[in-house]
Design a protein around this motif. Structure first.
Motif, PDB file in Angstrom:
ATOM      1  N   CYS A   1       0.837  -1.213   0.000  1.00  0.00           N
ATOM      2  CA  CYS A   1       0.000   0.000   0.000  1.00  0.00           C
ATOM      3  C   CYS A   1       0.861   1.247   0.000  1.00  0.00           C
ATOM      4  O   CYS A   1       0.488   2.282  -0.561  1.00  0.00           O
TER       5      CYS A   1
ATOM      6  N   GLN B   1       2.979   3.713  -3.859  1.00  0.00           N
ATOM      7  CA  GLN B   1       2.844   5.162  -4.043  1.00  0.00           C
ATOM      8  C   GLN B   1       4.180   5.873  -4.283  1.00  0.00           C
ATOM      9  O   GLN B   1       4.216   7.051  -4.632  1.00  0.00           O
TER      10      GLN B   1
ATOM     11  N   ARG C   1      -2.296   5.505  -6.902  1.00  0.00           N
ATOM     12  CA  ARG C   1      -3.133   5.236  -5.739  1.00  0.00           C
ATOM     13  C   ARG C   1      -3.363   3.732  -5.575  1.00  0.00           C
ATOM     14  O   ARG C   1      -3.023   2.920  -6.449  1.00  0.00           O
TER      15      ARG C   1
ATOM     16  N   ASP D   1      -4.662   9.027   2.413  1.00  0.00           N
ATOM     17  CA  ASP D   1      -5.659   9.621   1.512  1.00  0.00           C
ATOM     18  C   ASP D   1      -5.679   8.926   0.153  1.00  0.00           C
ATOM     19  O   ASP D   1      -6.698   8.917  -0.533  1.00  0.00           O
ATOM     20  N   ASN D   2      -4.532   8.358  -0.217  1.00  0.00           N
ATOM     21  CA  ASN D   2      -4.416   7.713  -1.525  1.00  0.00           C
ATOM     22  C   ASN D   2      -4.751   6.221  -1.495  1.00  0.00           C
ATOM     23  O   ASN D   2      -4.551   5.530  -2.490  1.00  0.00           O
TER      24      ASN D   2
ATOM     25  N   ASP E   1      -8.809   8.137 -12.022  1.00  0.00           N
ATOM     26  CA  ASP E   1      -7.599   8.501 -11.297  1.00  0.00           C
ATOM     27  C   ASP E   1      -6.499   7.490 -11.586  1.00  0.00           C
ATOM     28  O   ASP E   1      -6.800   6.342 -11.886  1.00  0.00           O
TER      29      ASP E   1
ATOM     30  N   PHE F   1      -4.245   4.777 -10.613  1.00  0.00           N
ATOM     31  CA  PHE F   1      -4.017   3.770  -9.577  1.00  0.00           C
ATOM     32  C   PHE F   1      -2.838   2.893  -9.990  1.00  0.00           C
ATOM     33  O   PHE F   1      -2.599   2.681 -11.180  1.00  0.00           O
TER      34      PHE F   1
END
Ligand code: ATP
Ligand code: MG
Length: 239
Positions: free
Chosen positions: A46, A50, A61, A92-93, A119, A121
């Motif tokens: 996770c 990023q 994201r 937030d992402n 967006d 990802f």
């Protein structure tokens, strides 16, 4: 294929046996018994997803489908400290969606795809991909139906991986038959040929000494049957 990138697992040794990290555009499956590190790897990815590409990241994201209520923002914060990232921005992402039934888990993919269309990802995580299917289809007579639904779910994951060029990371349990209990090496992942067919890279995890864990490439057409030892630390997966 164009623009394939790899996302670091946090462990150099583990990255090395899988070509630099988990690959975009396909599915990587990690399976193994409880506490072998599947959820900790998910949390580390996770954060690394990023990072910019040149730092082993995916520059995008993350969508996290949580089926066992094991997503912990506190862990993300700890892992961010290791990579010197702003934890608030990183959280937030990450779009976290809790799935309550196997049907709900399948429906969530439509929402995920809609978010990905809007967006950039880098990663989709499903931890665990199979647990709710096991709960929802328990009877012997339900196995064929379970496999059919699981196959639909996995096909959707493949489509998302390719369409949005995201890495898909899924976790899976192992069967706990008396035989498998006796011989740890014989532990087989849930989902039979459906999972075998859909996952491009399959990683068998097991416990070593203390916080050490061992990852073995399972039945890969691309990689040698190598093993890597990694550890679980405060800052996530490491060597
Ligand atoms: P399950 O099948 O039950 O979901 P899992 O494979 O997802 O298991 P994890 O939750 O990833 O297992 O791993 C749990 C292990 O991670 C713990 O036993 C512990 O060793 C380690 N761990 C968890 N949190 C930390 C932390 N903050 N610092 C160091 N190690 C940790
Ligand atoms: Mg877990």
């Amino acid at each position: 294929r164009m623009n394939v990138y790899n996302i670091s697992t946090g462990s150099q040794a583990l990255n090395e046996i899988i070509g630099g990290g988990i690959e975009s555009g396909s599915i990587t499956e990690a399976f193994g018994e409880f506490r072998c590190g599947k959820t900790q790897l998910s949390h580390t990815l996770c954060v690394t997803a990023q990072l910019p590409h040149e730092m082993g990241g995916g520059n995008g994201r993350v969508a996290f489908i949580d089926t066992e209520n094991t997503f912990r923002p506190e862990r993300i914060i700890e892992i961010c400290a290791r990579f010197d990232l702003n934890a608030e921005d990183v959280l937030d992402n990450i779009v976290v969606a809790r799935a309550y039934t196997s049907e709900h888990q399948c429906e969530l993919l439509d929402h995920v795809a809609a978010r990905m269309a809007a967006d950039r990802f880098a990663l989709l995580i499903v931890d665990s991909a199979t647990a709710l299917f096991r709960v929802d289809f328990t009877g012997r007579g339900e196995l064929a139906c379970r496999q059919q639904k699981l196959n639909q779910f996995m096909s959707s994951l493949t489509k998302i991986a390719e369409q949005f060029n995201v890495a898909v990371w899924i976790t899976n349990q192992v069967m706990s038959t008396p035989d498998a209990m006796a011989f740890a090496a014989d532990k087989k992942p849930i989902g039979g040929h459906v999972m075998a067919h859909a996952s491009t890279t399959r990683l068998a995890l097991r416990k070593g000494r203390g916080e050490q864990r061992i990852c073995k490439i399972f039945d890969s057409p691309m990689f040698a049957e190598a093993e890597a030892t990694f550890a679980i630390g405060v800052g996530g997966i490491c060597d």
